[in-house]
Design an enzyme around this catalytic site. Sequence first.
Site, PDB file in Angstrom:
ATOM      1  N   HIS A   1       1.004  -1.048   0.064  1.00 28.48           N
ATOM      2  CA  HIS A   1      -0.001   0.005   0.025  1.00 28.48           C
ATOM      3  C   HIS A   1       0.830   1.315  -0.199  1.00 28.48           C
ATOM      4  O   HIS A   1       0.371   2.302  -0.211  1.00 28.48           O
ATOM      5  CB  HIS A   1      -0.929  -0.048   1.175  1.00 28.48           C
ATOM      6  CG  HIS A   1      -0.443   0.556   2.569  1.00 28.48           C
ATOM      7  ND1 HIS A   1      -0.116  -0.511   3.410  1.00 28.48           N
ATOM      8  CD2 HIS A   1      -0.107   1.347   3.145  1.00 28.48           C
ATOM      9  CE1 HIS A   1       0.345  -0.061   4.442  1.00 28.48           C
ATOM     10  NE2 HIS A   1       0.194   1.358   4.268  1.00 28.48           N
TER      11      HIS A   1
ATOM     12  N   GLU B   1      19.612   6.357   7.954  1.00 25.99           N
ATOM     13  CA  GLU B   1      18.938   7.762   8.642  1.00 25.99           C
ATOM     14  C   GLU B   1      18.430   7.440   9.973  1.00 25.99           C
ATOM     15  O   GLU B   1      18.251   6.542  10.567  1.00 25.99           O
ATOM     16  CB  GLU B   1      17.739   8.051   7.759  1.00 25.99           C
ATOM     17  CG  GLU B   1      18.215   8.744   6.723  1.00 25.99           C
ATOM     18  CD  GLU B   1      17.126   9.839   6.240  1.00 25.99           C
ATOM     19  OE1 GLU B   1      17.173  10.932   6.252  1.00 25.99           O
ATOM     20  OE2 GLU B   1      15.768   9.342   5.990  1.00 25.99           O
TER      21      GLU B   1
ATOM     22  N   ASN C   1      17.869  10.862  12.162  1.00 27.52           N
ATOM     23  CA  ASN C   1      17.140  12.287  12.162  1.00 27.52           C
ATOM     24  C   ASN C   1      17.010  12.394  10.617  1.00 27.52           C
ATOM     25  O   ASN C   1      17.660  12.930   9.734  1.00 27.52           O
ATOM     26  CB  ASN C   1      18.030  13.232  12.637  1.00 27.52           C
ATOM     27  CG  ASN C   1      17.201  14.556  12.964  1.00 27.52           C
ATOM     28  OD1 ASN C   1      16.312  14.849  12.076  1.00 27.52           O
ATOM     29  ND2 ASN C   1      17.545  15.323  13.900  1.00 27.52           N
TER      30      ASN C   1
ATOM     31  N   VAL D   1      17.487  16.267   8.948  1.00 27.34           N
ATOM     32  CA  VAL D   1      18.864  16.840   8.494  1.00 27.34           C
ATOM     33  C   VAL D   1      19.439  15.781   7.673  1.00 27.34           C
ATOM     34  O   VAL D   1      19.116  14.719   7.762  1.00 27.34           O
ATOM     35  CB  VAL D   1      19.508  17.107   9.775  1.00 27.34           C
ATOM     36  CG1 VAL D   1      18.718  18.009  10.806  1.00 27.34           C
ATOM     37  CG2 VAL D   1      19.832  15.838  10.410  1.00 27.34           C
TER      38      VAL D   1
ATOM     39  N   GLU E   1      23.776   8.986   5.833  1.00 25.92           N
ATOM     40  CA  GLU E   1      22.866   8.792   5.104  1.00 25.92           C
ATOM     41  C   GLU E   1      23.270   8.293   3.775  1.00 25.92           C
ATOM     42  O   GLU E   1      24.253   9.004   3.097  1.00 25.92           O
ATOM     43  CB  GLU E   1      22.168  10.089   5.054  1.00 25.92           C
ATOM     44  CG  GLU E   1      20.794   9.934   4.268  1.00 25.92           C
ATOM     45  CD  GLU E   1      20.131  11.160   4.535  1.00 25.92           C
ATOM     46  OE1 GLU E   1      19.397  11.786   3.338  1.00 25.92           O
ATOM     47  OE2 GLU E   1      20.043  12.170   5.312  1.00 25.92           O
TER      48      GLU E   1
ATOM     49  N   ASP F   1      -0.044  -7.539   1.556  1.00 26.60           N
ATOM     50  CA  ASP F   1       0.317  -6.218   1.695  1.00 26.60           C
ATOM     51  C   ASP F   1       1.866  -6.053   1.854  1.00 26.60           C
ATOM     52  O   ASP F   1       2.557  -5.889   2.990  1.00 26.60           O
ATOM     53  CB  ASP F   1      -0.356  -5.253   2.881  1.00 26.60           C
ATOM     54  CG  ASP F   1       0.204  -3.888   2.766  1.00 26.60           C
ATOM     55  OD1 ASP F   1       0.648  -3.402   1.610  1.00 26.60           O
ATOM     56  OD2 ASP F   1      -0.097  -3.340   3.698  1.00 26.60           O
TER      57      ASP F   1
ATOM     58  N   SER G   1       3.859   2.868   8.280  1.00 27.23           N
ATOM     59  CA  SER G   1       3.486   1.974   7.289  1.00 27.23           C
ATOM     60  C   SER G   1       4.668   1.245   6.226  1.00 27.23           C
ATOM     61  O   SER G   1       5.597   2.107   6.147  1.00 27.23           O
ATOM     62  CB  SER G   1       2.554   2.385   6.183  1.00 27.23           C
ATOM     63  OG  SER G   1       1.370   2.314   6.807  1.00 27.23           O
TER      64      SER G   1
END
EC number: 3.4.21.4
Length: 248
Positions: A65, A77, A79, A82, A87, A109, A202
Amino acid sequence: MKFLFLILSCLGAAVAFPGGADDDKIVGGYTCPEHSVPYQVSLNSGYHFCGGSLINSQWVLSAAHCYKSRIQVRLGEYNIDVQEDSEVVRSSSVIIRHPKYSSITLNNDIMLIKLASAVEYSADIQPIALPSSCAKAGTECLISGWGNTLSNGYNYPELLQCLNAPILSDQECQEAYPGDITSNMICVGFLEGGKDSCQGDSGGPVVCNGELQGIVSWGIGCALKGYPGVYTKVCNYVDWIQETIAAY
């Protein structure tokens, strides 16, 4: 009636789709220790809209979905507001929903995302193992995500949130949602309410004993008494996952 909510902006606007559920966040949890969930990814389309789990260097598992035709995957990641040194960003090259996914019942799903190029593992980016078997009721699991932290209103956190919660029995799950639970779903959480996943979580992981046993899927409200979160039962899909990856 279930309602499914997908985040439309960083301000927390949401849209309801008929058929079912509330796309989930963490309510009643805690801020995860920094980079303690290295398999957690953020799915982006100009903003964070869903979570996912890195299962190998080039594939991410999420909820069907959460599908969009183009997805940017952010790994490493903590935060999400920022730019962090840890990252890594990858575009999607292939996005595959389960062929029997139903947007009405939310059965099957589950969705695979192939990254445009493989990522290098680090302390902040690591894959999570697929299930070797299905976890039993009572097993304690870790749910994580950047979803809403309020059962009433909106508060989307900057830092990754965690929640420890048990798998409920099939009977408890069926009694909470009569006629809505398929064999491809599990309930995880607390019947007394107060702790749950919610909007924005999700597609994210439910990890039990080091294995990915669930994908945040749907629920009625967030952290409401008598309505635990409902999750895709990953152990039912190991063959499909492996066969799909091999085909691409």
